[in-house]
Design an enzyme around this catalytic site. Structure first.
Site, PDB file in Angstrom:
ATOM      1  CG  ASP A  52      -2.074  -0.959   1.072  1.00 15.84           C
ATOM      2  OD1 ASP A  52      -2.942  -0.944   1.952  1.00 15.84           O
ATOM      3  OD2 ASP A  52      -2.121  -1.721   0.090  1.00 15.84           O
ATOM      4  CG  HIS A 104       1.828  -0.138   4.931  1.00  9.12           C
ATOM      5  ND1 HIS A 104       1.395  -1.191   5.691  1.00  9.12           N
ATOM      6  CD2 HIS A 104       0.718   0.597   4.631  1.00  9.12           C
ATOM      7  CE1 HIS A 104       0.081  -1.108   5.861  1.00  9.12           C
ATOM      8  NE2 HIS A 104      -0.353  -0.033   5.225  1.00  9.12           N
TER       9      HIS A 104
END
Length: 312
Positions: A130, A279
């Site tokens: 992400d 992430h």
């Protein structure tokens, strides 16, 4: 087994922390510590003939959804679809089995998936990152993926595309996918259907305008917050919604788990068909990725595009 509640990826505010430890971003994903029960908890429609995951012709959202978006989103009565908010969570399996999840309703009816249920004995993993903003590690992550011939899907916001056009182009040029993470990273159940549609469509349109590449047909709900209505709209717009079956606290740049933790986490919880949530802002991920991929490769794992999951 362990219950793990998550709320998605890093937030969007420009006051978010950088490598030198500024203020952490409001709205970053939250995860309960391991061992405790938590308190806070896109390619087109399913057109397969056998009721599995649905076909995928490797086209883009724009290729496959012009008619779908115009027809389905206008014809659908979204008020008739539940907008009860859920926050995605997983229950880890210590024996390398598939993680369990919320069974309030079947997410697959909305072309939403968190693991490759059909992986069987196939040692396959679908890496996902992400990307709400850039923290200086994405280039290193891409270098490592290239070294291992590993593919990933990067879920990006419009802000990320705007500020990192060359990195997004590189993702596509090196065979990765770039999925939709909306424009402003809102809690999708908390906004109107019209706004939800705008968040998805504007991000996809901007991707094409800024990079020359079309958005891949995969959607990750910001903060892992979703409803049946959100999933239905995404499906109607030609997306498959992608959740995750592995995750850990990696989003807080001021409280990183460390390289060794990430390596050990993958060693402990890997499973066939896994979709890990990572992430791109995480220093620990960047440091651990090479060793983690090497360890899993030795076990026979391969790291492939989400498209392969839907081509079976």
């Amino acid at each position: 087994m362990m219950c793990l509640f998550l709320t998605g990826c890093a937030g969007m505010a420009k006051s978010r922390a950088g490598k030198n430890g500024n203020v952490a971003t409001p709205g970053d994903c939250r995860v309960q510590k391991e061992g405790n029960q938590a308190a806070d908890g896109s390619g087109g429609q399913n057109d397969s003939t056998d009721g599995r995951k649905g076909g995928n012709d490797n086209g883009s959202v724009e290729d496959r959804t012009e008619a779908t978006t115009e027809d389905m989103t206008l014809l659908r009565d979204y008020d008739a679809v539940s907008n009860k908010k859920f926050s995605w969570y997983i229950v880890r399996d210590k024996n390398h089995g598939i993680s369990d999840c919320d069974h309030s309703f079947s997410i697959e009816q909305y072309d939403a998936y968190y693991v490759d249920q059909d992986a069987g004995d196939d040692k396959v993993m679908y890496l996902t990152f992400d990307c709400g903003y850039e923290n200086g590690y994405t280039e290193q992550i891409l270098d490592t993926l290239k070294k291992h011939n590993a593919k990933a899907c990067f879920f990006v916001t419009q802000t990320y595309i705007r500020d990192n056009v060359e990195l997004v182009k590189r993702m596509k040029e090196e065979g990765h996918q770039v999925g939709n993470h909306t424009v402003t990273h809102p809690s999708m159940p908390g906004i109107s259907v019209e706004k939800q549609k705008e968040e998805l469509q504007t991000c996809a349109d901007y991707m094409k305008e800024a990079t020359g590449y079309r958005m891949d047909p995969y959607f990750r709900p910001p903060s892992g917050e979703y409803s049946e209505r959100v999933l239905q709209l995404a499906k109607d717009m030609g997306y498959k919604t992608i959740f995750w079956s592995m995750a850990y606290l990696d989003y807080d740049v001021n409280n990183q788990p460390g390289k060794d933790y990430v390596i050990e986490h993958f060693d402990k919880y890997y499973h066939n068909g896994a979709i890990p949530l990572m992430h791109n802002v995480s220093e620990s991920n960047a440091q651990a990725l090479d060793t983690m991929l090497s360890n899993l490769t030795e076990l026979g794992y391969r790291f492939v595009s989400l498209d392969e999951m839907f081509e079976k």
